[in-house]
Design a protein around this motif. Structure first.
Motif, PDB file in Angstrom:
ATOM      1  N   LYS A  44       0.852  -1.191   0.000  1.00 21.86           N
ATOM      2  CA  LYS A  44       0.000   0.000   0.000  1.00 21.86           C
ATOM      3  C   LYS A  44       0.894   1.250   0.000  1.00 21.86           C
ATOM      4  CE  LYS A  44      -3.996   2.105   2.186  1.00 21.86           C
ATOM      5  NZ  LYS A  44      -4.826   2.258   3.360  1.00 21.86           N
ATOM      6  N   PRO A  45       0.622   2.168  -0.919  1.00 21.79           N
ATOM      7  CA  PRO A  45       1.428   3.388  -0.990  1.00 21.79           C
ATOM      8  C   PRO A  45       1.058   4.358   0.135  1.00 21.79           C
ATOM      9  CG  PRO A  45      -0.326   3.452  -2.608  1.00 21.79           C
ATOM     10  CD  PRO A  45      -0.421   2.118  -1.941  1.00 21.79           C
ATOM     11  N   VAL A  46       1.815   5.455   0.250  1.00 22.91           N
ATOM     12  CA  VAL A  46       1.473   6.516   1.201  1.00 22.91           C
ATOM     13  C   VAL A  46       0.422   7.400   0.538  1.00 22.91           C
ATOM     14  CG1 VAL A  46       2.304   8.567   2.416  1.00 22.91           C
ATOM     15  CG2 VAL A  46       3.706   6.491   2.377  1.00 22.91           C
ATOM     16  N   LEU A  47      -0.752   7.422   1.158  1.00 23.01           N
ATOM     17  CA  LEU A  47      -1.871   8.197   0.607  1.00 23.01           C
ATOM     18  C   LEU A  47      -2.206   9.330   1.564  1.00 23.01           C
ATOM     19  CD1 LEU A  47      -4.263   5.229  -0.330  1.00 23.01           C
ATOM     20  CD2 LEU A  47      -2.736   6.454  -1.868  1.00 23.01           C
ATOM     21  N   ILE A  48      -2.509  10.502   0.993  1.00 17.80           N
ATOM     22  CA  ILE A  48      -3.045  11.554   1.854  1.00 17.80           C
ATOM     23  C   ILE A  48      -4.551  11.612   1.632  1.00 17.80           C
ATOM     24  CG2 ILE A  48      -0.886  12.841   2.101  1.00 17.80           C
ATOM     25  CD1 ILE A  48      -2.033  14.877   0.094  1.00 17.80           C
ATOM     26  N   SER A  49      -5.263  11.837   2.723  1.00 19.39           N
ATOM     27  CA  SER A  49      -6.707  11.674   2.754  1.00 19.39           C
ATOM     28  C   SER A  49      -7.447  12.839   2.109  1.00 19.39           C
ATOM     29  CB  SER A  49      -7.107  11.564   4.227  1.00 19.39           C
ATOM     30  OG  SER A  49      -8.490  11.582   4.371  1.00 19.39           O
ATOM     31  N   VAL A  50      -8.361  12.525   1.208  1.00 17.98           N
ATOM     32  CA  VAL A  50      -9.241  13.519   0.579  1.00 17.98           C
ATOM     33  C   VAL A  50     -10.616  12.869   0.398  1.00 17.98           C
ATOM     34  CG1 VAL A  50      -7.500  14.888  -0.669  1.00 17.98           C
ATOM     35  CG2 VAL A  50      -8.423  12.803  -1.705  1.00 17.98           C
ATOM     36  N   PHE A  51     -11.597  13.672  -0.004  1.00 17.29           N
ATOM     37  CA  PHE A  51     -12.945  13.155  -0.239  1.00 17.29           C
ATOM     38  C   PHE A  51     -13.406  13.561  -1.632  1.00 17.29           C
ATOM     39  CE2 PHE A  51     -14.062  11.549   3.912  1.00 17.29           C
ATOM     40  CZ  PHE A  51     -13.191  12.226   4.758  1.00 17.29           C
ATOM     41  N   ASP A  52     -14.156  12.648  -2.262  1.00 18.00           N
ATOM     42  CA  ASP A  52     -14.772  12.937  -3.560  1.00 18.00           C
ATOM     43  C   ASP A  52     -16.015  13.792  -3.294  1.00 18.00           C
ATOM     44  OD1 ASP A  52     -15.968  10.789  -6.305  1.00 18.00           O
ATOM     45  OD2 ASP A  52     -16.277  12.899  -5.886  1.00 18.00           O
ATOM     46  N   ASP A  53     -15.988  15.002  -3.823  1.00 15.81           N
ATOM     47  CA  ASP A  53     -17.071  15.977  -3.636  1.00 15.81           C
ATOM     48  C   ASP A  53     -18.421  15.444  -4.102  1.00 15.81           C
ATOM     49  OD1 ASP A  53     -17.705  18.800  -3.094  1.00 15.81           O
ATOM     50  OD2 ASP A  53     -18.134  18.870  -5.231  1.00 15.81           O
ATOM     51  N   ASN A  54     -18.414  14.485  -5.036  1.00 19.42           N
ATOM     52  CA  ASN A  54     -19.677  13.930  -5.552  1.00 19.42           C
ATOM     53  C   ASN A  54     -20.308  12.941  -4.580  1.00 19.42           C
ATOM     54  OD1 ASN A  54     -20.002  15.151  -8.009  1.00 19.42           O
ATOM     55  ND2 ASN A  54     -18.606  13.731  -9.040  1.00 19.42           N
ATOM     56  N   LYS A  55     -19.497  12.368  -3.710  1.00 19.79           N
ATOM     57  CA  LYS A  55     -20.019  11.269  -2.865  1.00 19.79           C
ATOM     58  C   LYS A  55     -20.113  11.669  -1.398  1.00 19.79           C
ATOM     59  CE  LYS A  55     -18.524   7.435  -5.706  1.00 19.79           C
ATOM     60  NZ  LYS A  55     -18.178   6.028  -5.684  1.00 19.79           N
ATOM     61  N   THR A  56     -19.372  12.692  -1.003  1.00 17.05           N
ATOM     62  CA  THR A  56     -19.331  13.090   0.399  1.00 17.05           C
ATOM     63  C   THR A  56     -19.592  14.583   0.474  1.00 17.05           C
ATOM     64  OG1 THR A  56     -17.457  11.546   0.577  1.00 17.05           O
ATOM     65  CG2 THR A  56     -18.007  12.823   2.538  1.00 17.05           C
ATOM     66  N   THR A  57     -20.627  14.963   1.253  1.00 20.44           N
ATOM     67  CA  THR A  57     -20.881  16.395   1.409  1.00 20.44           C
ATOM     68  C   THR A  57     -19.818  16.971   2.335  1.00 20.44           C
ATOM     69  OG1 THR A  57     -22.229  16.194   3.388  1.00 20.44           O
ATOM     70  CG2 THR A  57     -23.379  15.983   1.264  1.00 20.44           C
ATOM     71  N   GLY A 116      -7.688   8.633  -1.516  1.00 19.69           N
ATOM     72  CA  GLY A 116      -6.314   8.949  -1.144  1.00 19.69           C
ATOM     73  C   GLY A 116      -5.539   9.420  -2.368  1.00 19.69           C
ATOM     74  N   ILE A 117      -4.699  10.425  -2.184  1.00 17.93           N
ATOM     75  CA  ILE A 117      -3.770  10.859  -3.242  1.00 17.93           C
ATOM     76  C   ILE A 117      -2.430  10.175  -2.942  1.00 17.93           C
ATOM     77  CG2 ILE A 117      -2.545  12.793  -4.294  1.00 17.93           C
ATOM     78  CD1 ILE A 117      -4.762  14.650  -3.261  1.00 17.93           C
ATOM     79  N   GLY A 118      -1.899   9.486  -3.913  1.00 20.48           N
ATOM     80  CA  GLY A 118      -0.631   8.791  -3.692  1.00 20.48           C
ATOM     81  C   GLY A 118       0.236   8.795  -4.945  1.00 20.48           C
ATOM     82  N   ASP A 119       1.401   8.469  -4.930  1.00 20.44           N
ATOM     83  CA  ASP A 119       2.091   7.894  -3.783  1.00 20.44           C
ATOM     84  C   ASP A 119       3.042   8.962  -3.241  1.00 20.44           C
ATOM     85  OD1 ASP A 119       4.366   5.048  -3.475  1.00 20.44           O
ATOM     86  OD2 ASP A 119       3.479   6.333  -1.960  1.00 20.44           O
ATOM     87  N   LEU A 120       2.848   9.331  -1.971  1.00 19.14           N
ATOM     88  CA  LEU A 120       3.717  10.357  -1.391  1.00 19.14           C
ATOM     89  C   LEU A 120       4.837   9.753  -0.555  1.00 19.14           C
ATOM     90  CD1 LEU A 120       1.141  12.251  -2.133  1.00 19.14           C
ATOM     91  CD2 LEU A 120       2.256  13.780  -0.557  1.00 19.14           C
ATOM     92  N   ALA A 121       5.175   8.502  -0.858  1.00 17.86           N
ATOM     93  CA  ALA A 121       6.295   7.874  -0.143  1.00 17.86           C
ATOM     94  C   ALA A 121       7.603   8.314  -0.770  1.00 17.86           C
ATOM     95  CB  ALA A 121       6.181   6.353  -0.256  1.00 17.86           C
ATOM     96  N   ARG A 122       8.626   8.335   0.057  1.00 14.80           N
ATOM     97  CA  ARG A 122       9.982   8.550  -0.471  1.00 14.80           C
ATOM     98  C   ARG A 122      10.616   7.168  -0.591  1.00 14.80           C
ATOM     99  NH1 ARG A 122      15.353  10.418   1.679  1.00 14.80           N
ATOM    100  NH2 ARG A 122      14.541  10.082   3.771  1.00 14.80           N
ATOM    101  N   HIS A 123      10.843   6.764  -1.826  1.00 15.41           N
ATOM    102  CA  HIS A 123      11.357   5.415  -2.054  1.00 15.41           C
ATOM    103  C   HIS A 123      12.866   5.371  -1.853  1.00 15.41           C
ATOM    104  CE1 HIS A 123       7.475   3.977  -3.263  1.00 15.41           C
ATOM    105  NE2 HIS A 123       7.329   5.027  -4.028  1.00 15.41           N
ATOM    106  N   PRO A 124      13.409   4.177  -1.573  1.00 15.45           N
ATOM    107  CA  PRO A 124      14.854   4.063  -1.329  1.00 15.45           C
ATOM    108  C   PRO A 124      15.659   4.705  -2.451  1.00 15.45           C
ATOM    109  CG  PRO A 124      13.784   1.971  -0.895  1.00 15.45           C
ATOM    110  CD  PRO A 124      12.737   2.868  -1.458  1.00 15.45           C
ATOM    111  N   GLY A 125      16.637   5.508  -2.071  1.00 20.28           N
ATOM    112  CA  GLY A 125      17.487   6.170  -3.071  1.00 20.28           C
ATOM    113  C   GLY A 125      16.952   7.522  -3.516  1.00 20.28           C
ATOM    114  N   GLN A 126      15.707   7.821  -3.175  1.00 21.19           N
ATOM    115  CA  GLN A 126      15.142   9.115  -3.598  1.00 21.19           C
ATOM    116  C   GLN A 126      15.423  10.187  -2.551  1.00 21.19           C
ATOM    117  OE1 GLN A 126      10.902   8.577  -4.242  1.00 21.19           O
ATOM    118  NE2 GLN A 126      11.202   8.513  -6.455  1.00 21.19           N
TER     119      GLN A 126
END
Lengths: 153, 257
Positions: A44-57, A116-126
């Motif tokens: 599972k990647p690093v995701l930052i939490s957001v909501f779809d405006d169409n499905k969640t008020t 979730g917006i991803g991938d915000l992980a810093r991978h090895p070597g990056q």
């Protein structure tokens, strides 16, 4: 995980820092929180939490995030299609996926719009600069909540 | 132009192409387009009035702190530049028309040539005046936004000191040292937060975005991105002693805006 191709996403960050202009989005608004970093395990990647405006008020977003309406908070909107153009430093680009919430939050109304917006992980070597670049571009895309609705009127 | 597009209409097509023409060396007069513009003077008036009303609302929002000042400033500079170029082009056409009237009169050209030159001069002068109003509106708005930004940054400097007071005593001397160095480079108090690993400071002005993160072990990272270009630059794990040398060039571009 199901991808979100074209939607308006709402990000309600938990701010603890400071800045001269409250209305303006900040880098800290898009840095993965400790909880968001810990949420990544295995494939599972690093995701930052957001909501779809169409499905969640908006009020459902606040309830799910545990924020009372009278509390001070910042909220921003971003377009999924613009997010998907941001490079992640390894030849790939950011993606947006529906990200089911754990129990008991998944039972709340509007929970199915959690993404979730991803991938915000810093991978090895990056270098850390990769994530700094991503966050600075998300800052550029973010508009105060309600902006897109007002602009479409 | 996300933000300004919410307040002001797009400029008429001919205004956009005039500001583009001002950048080229082969400047040809498209007589038919210009004549169409002279006949549509009321459309340009309407646009100018909409700009003035929209900019008025934007200034009001800025005064009430419900506007992202940095983004507004970045966008308004582009609008101001294009409006000015278009006004200058109309001025050039009006002067060319004047010049042609004098020559037509001196060389006794047929009356229809003189009439054409007068139409050209008068039409251009009229649109020059309208476009100049639009340009000045953007100019005055930009000046007010810059003044509001300066005032807010001065207020924020006091709040900034309270933020630093809330940070643990072990880390505080390192952060103080970095902030002293930043002040020495004439940088203003930045957006700042504790990241869990370090203390992040962010400066944003115009196309320029800078992040500096200092760590409890006395090292720091820097990151720079110019929005008008691809890519970015960075340095990581540097000793605090190199702060001034690393950040000085970034401070220079930030101050220029």
């Amino acid at each position: 995980m199901e991808e979100v191709i074209d939607a308006i996403l709402v990000r309600i960050p938990k701010r603890q820092g400071t800045a001269p202009f409250d209305v303006r989005p900040r880098v800290e608004d898009f840095l993965p929180s400790t909880k968001e970093r810990e949420g990544a395990c295995g494939d599972k990647p690093v995701l930052i939490s957001v909501f779809d405006d169409n499905k969640t008020t908006f009020h459902q977003c606040l309830t799910i995030r545990g924020i009372a309406v009278h509390e001070g908070f910042a909220a921003f909107q971003l377009e999924a299609k613009s997010i998907r153009n941001i490079p992640t430093g390894d030849g790939r680009k950011l993606f947006v996926v529906y990200d089911p919430l754990p129990e008991p939050a998944c039972r709340l109304e509007g929970a199915d719009g959690h993404c979730g917006i991803g991938d915000l992980a810093r991978h090895p070597g990056q270098p850390k600069a990769v994530v700094r670049d991503i966050c600075s571009r998300l800052v550029d895309l973010a508009q105060p909540y309600g902006f897109f609705k007002a602009a479409l009127k | 132009m996300y933000l300004l597009g919410q307040y002001v209409p797009e400029p008429p097509a001919l205004v956009r192409s005039l500001s583009e023409m001002a950048e080229t060396t082969a400047k040809e007069f498209d007589v038919d387009s210009l004549r169409a513009a002279f006949r549509s003077k009321q459309d340009y008036e309407r646009h100018a009035n909409a700009v003035i009303a929209g900019v008025g609302r934007l200034r009001e929002d800025a005064r009430h702190r419900s506007l992202d000042l940095e983004s507004a400033l970045r966008e308004i500079k582009t609008y101001e530049r294009e409006a000015r170029k278009a006004a200058d082009e109309w001025k050039r056409y009006a002067e060319a028309g004047d010049d042609f009237i004098q020559k037509a009169t001196r060389f006794r050209m047929p009356p229809e040539h003189v009439e054409f030159a007068q139409e050209f001069r008068d039409g251009s002068a009229s649109l020059r005046d309208i476009q100049t109003r639009v340009w000045r509106e953007y100019l005055e708005c930009r000046q007010e936004l810059e003044s509001l930004r300066k005032a807010r940054l001065a207020e924020y400097l006091n709040e900034w000191d309270s933020l630093l007071d809330s940070i643990s005593s072990d880390f505080r001397p390192i952060i103080d040292s970095a902030w002293r160095a930043a002040k020495g480079l004439r940088l203003w108090a930045p957006e700042a937060s504790l990241t869990g690993e370090g203390f992040l400071m962010v400066w944003d002005r115009g196309a320029h975005h800078v992040q500096v993160e200092v760590y409890p072990n006395g090292t720091f990272d820097w990151f720079y991105r110019d929005r008008s270009e691809e890519g970015y630059k960075f340095g990581e794990g540097l000793p605090l002693g190199e702060f001034r040398v690393s950040i000085a060039p970034l401070a220079k571009v930030l101050r220029r805006g």
